[in-house]
Write a protein that holds these residues in place. Structure first.
Motif, mmCIF file in Angstrom:
data_model
loop_
_atom_site.group_PDB
_atom_site.id
_atom_site.type_symbol
_atom_site.label_atom_id
_atom_site.label_comp_id
_atom_site.label_asym_id
_atom_site.label_seq_id
_atom_site.Cartn_x
_atom_site.Cartn_y
_atom_site.Cartn_z
ATOM 1 N N ARG A 55 30.290 -44.259 -46.669
ATOM 2 C CA ARG A 55 30.435 -44.010 -45.231
ATOM 3 C C ARG A 55 29.798 -42.668 -44.909
ATOM 4 N NH1 ARG A 55 35.661 -43.360 -45.058
ATOM 5 N NH2 ARG A 55 35.724 -41.123 -44.635
ATOM 6 N N GLY A 56 29.292 -42.536 -43.691
ATOM 7 C CA GLY A 56 28.752 -41.264 -43.247
ATOM 8 C C GLY A 56 27.252 -41.146 -43.501
ATOM 9 N N ARG A 57 26.705 -39.994 -43.148
ATOM 10 C CA ARG A 57 25.272 -39.775 -43.296
ATOM 11 C C ARG A 57 24.971 -38.287 -43.395
ATOM 12 N NH1 ARG A 57 22.209 -39.584 -37.941
ATOM 13 N NH2 ARG A 57 23.727 -38.776 -36.448
ATOM 14 N N VAL A 58 23.734 -37.998 -43.789
ATOM 15 C CA VAL A 58 23.244 -36.627 -43.883
ATOM 16 C C VAL A 58 22.071 -36.502 -42.922
ATOM 17 C CG1 VAL A 58 22.344 -34.819 -45.395
ATOM 18 C CG2 VAL A 58 23.898 -36.556 -46.319
ATOM 19 N N THR A 59 22.026 -35.403 -42.165
ATOM 20 C CA THR A 59 20.918 -35.184 -41.240
ATOM 21 C C THR A 59 20.279 -33.824 -41.477
ATOM 22 O OG1 THR A 59 22.347 -34.251 -39.499
ATOM 23 C CG2 THR A 59 21.946 -36.629 -39.446
ATOM 24 N N LEU A 60 19.001 -33.736 -41.190
ATOM 25 C CA LEU A 60 18.260 -32.475 -41.206
ATOM 26 C C LEU A 60 17.684 -32.269 -39.822
ATOM 27 C CD1 LEU A 60 17.093 -30.046 -42.757
ATOM 28 C CD2 LEU A 60 15.127 -31.479 -43.342
ATOM 29 N N ASP A 61 18.159 -31.243 -39.152
ATOM 30 C CA ASP A 61 17.761 -30.958 -37.771
ATOM 31 C C ASP A 61 17.928 -32.195 -36.893
ATOM 32 O OD1 ASP A 61 17.117 -28.323 -38.408
ATOM 33 O OD2 ASP A 61 15.040 -28.820 -38.905
ATOM 34 N N GLY A 62 19.051 -32.900 -37.106
ATOM 35 C CA GLY A 62 19.392 -34.049 -36.282
ATOM 36 C C GLY A 62 18.801 -35.372 -36.727
ATOM 37 N N GLN A 63 17.895 -35.359 -37.699
ATOM 38 C CA GLN A 63 17.279 -36.590 -38.179
ATOM 39 C C GLN A 63 17.980 -37.078 -39.441
ATOM 40 O OE1 GLN A 63 12.925 -35.036 -38.058
ATOM 41 N NE2 GLN A 63 12.785 -37.233 -37.651
ATOM 42 N N ASP A 64 18.231 -38.376 -39.498
ATOM 43 C CA ASP A 64 18.857 -38.980 -40.668
ATOM 44 C C ASP A 64 17.918 -38.857 -41.867
ATOM 45 O OD1 ASP A 64 21.160 -41.192 -41.406
ATOM 46 O OD2 ASP A 64 19.291 -41.499 -42.500
ATOM 47 N N THR A 65 18.414 -38.287 -42.974
ATOM 48 C CA THR A 65 17.542 -38.026 -44.120
ATOM 49 C C THR A 65 17.068 -39.307 -44.790
ATOM 50 O OG1 THR A 65 19.474 -37.736 -45.560
ATOM 51 C CG2 THR A 65 18.526 -35.754 -44.567
ATOM 52 N N VAL A 66 17.880 -40.377 -44.751
ATOM 53 C CA VAL A 66 17.445 -41.648 -45.328
ATOM 54 C C VAL A 66 16.297 -42.214 -44.510
ATOM 55 C CG1 VAL A 66 18.131 -44.016 -45.851
ATOM 56 C CG2 VAL A 66 19.700 -42.133 -46.354
ATOM 57 N N SER A 67 16.408 -42.145 -43.192
ATOM 58 C CA SER A 67 15.335 -42.638 -42.328
ATOM 59 C C SER A 67 14.070 -41.795 -42.465
ATOM 60 C CB SER A 67 15.788 -42.639 -40.866
ATOM 61 O OG SER A 67 16.913 -43.478 -40.685
ATOM 62 N N MET A 68 14.244 -40.491 -42.722
ATOM 63 C CA MET A 68 13.082 -39.612 -42.910
ATOM 64 C C MET A 68 12.301 -39.982 -44.162
ATOM 65 S SD MET A 68 14.672 -35.882 -41.959
ATOM 66 C CE MET A 68 13.133 -34.976 -42.310
ATOM 67 N N GLY A 69 12.997 -40.474 -45.192
ATOM 68 C CA GLY A 69 12.326 -40.928 -46.399
ATOM 69 C C GLY A 69 11.515 -39.840 -47.075
ATOM 70 N N GLU A 70 10.237 -40.105 -47.280
ATOM 71 C CA GLU A 70 9.344 -39.187 -48.000
ATOM 72 C C GLU A 70 9.242 -37.832 -47.311
ATOM 73 O OE1 GLU A 70 7.155 -37.943 -51.121
ATOM 74 O OE2 GLU A 70 8.107 -39.912 -50.929
ATOM 75 N N ALA A 71 9.311 -37.827 -45.997
ATOM 76 C CA ALA A 71 9.222 -36.567 -45.259
ATOM 77 C C ALA A 71 10.369 -35.629 -45.623
ATOM 78 C CB ALA A 71 9.220 -36.848 -43.751
ATOM 79 N N PHE A 72 11.564 -36.196 -45.868
ATOM 80 C CA PHE A 72 12.688 -35.364 -46.291
ATOM 81 C C PHE A 72 12.531 -34.919 -47.735
ATOM 82 C CE2 PHE A 72 16.929 -35.095 -48.305
ATOM 83 C CZ PHE A 72 17.363 -33.933 -47.682
#
Length: 240
Positions: A55-72
């Motif tokens: 449950r839950g998620r991690v964000t970097l500057d408001g963006q979901d890190t899983v969705s960011m993928g390679e960029a994260f």
């Protein structure tokens, strides 16, 4: 830069390793402190993408890190405790390989590799197979690969574990100096209160999957020492 854990939980069957962690990190040096089984490694494995939270998620500057993928992943450097290296590789070959996984060009990799090897006093050994390196040299090589792509977030899992005092001092000094020069976010996972006190501005204390406290290093480590002392005291025996 703001790294946030939003109600992050992880369950393994009936066991809850993390029980809803809410935590915000900005540039600085943070210690992640807690006894074995507190959830430290699980939390960092979720951050690095090696685990998915229940449950839950991690964000970097408001963006979901899983969705960011390679960029994260390009903004994250990870130095593991385990020295899982390729013994037949030379130090240079290992760093070129790690750079290729980050999508770095060979020219950029060469420039950053030379910089990292020199910074960590590994230049002379770089052409030799890793199998002949000492434990301290291998740990410095793992730090070199974590810094290779100039990350914004550096995760260090017991970076000085198993090293002699000189090797431990070298690793910790290099990490501290790098932060002072770059201002990045550093997360140090350690069982050693002394290392946490030496390195960190703030400490997050995990206990049985909960975030028990976060605050200034001296305040949290003083309370943690009292907690450890109390926990280590034998139970009082009542005579009948």
């Amino acid at each position: 830069m703001e790294l946030q854990f939003h109600d992050v939980a992880k369950r393994y069957g009936a066991k809850e390793a993390l029980r809803g962690i809410d935590l915000t990190l900005t540039p600085g040096v943070y210690g992640l402190l807690g006894p074995n089984g507190a959830g430290k490694s699980t939390l960092m494995n979720i951050l690095t993408g090696n685990l998915r939270p229940t449950r839950g998620r991690v964000t970097l500057d408001g963006q979901d890190t899983v969705s960011m993928g390679e960029a994260f992943r390009r903004r994250l450097g990870y130095c593991p405790q385990q020295q899982a290296l390729y013994p037949g590789f030379t130090g240079e070959q290992f760093l070129y390989y790690m750079a290729s996984l980050q999508g770095m060009s060979r020219e950029d990799a060469k420039e950053r590799m030379d910089w990292a090897l020199a910074r960590l006093d590994l230049t002379e050994a770089a052409g030799r197979p890793i199998r002949g390196w000492s434990g301290g040299m291998k740990q410095r090589l793992l730090l070199a690969q974590a810094l290779l792509h100039d990350p914004d977030i550096l995760v260090l899992d017991e970076p000085a574990a198993g090293l002699d005092p000189e090797g431990r001092d070298t690793i910790l000094s290099q990490i501290r100096n790098y932060h002072e020069q770059t201002g990045i976010t550093v997360i140090l996972v350690s069982h050693s209160i002394d290392q946490i006190e030496r390195m960190c501005n703030k400490v997050a204390w995990l206990d049985h999957g909960h975030l028990r406290r976060i605050g200034a290093t001296k305040e949290i480590t003083a309370e943690y020492r009292r907690f450890e002392k109390k926990d280590a005291m034998p139970a009082k025996v009542t005579e009948e």
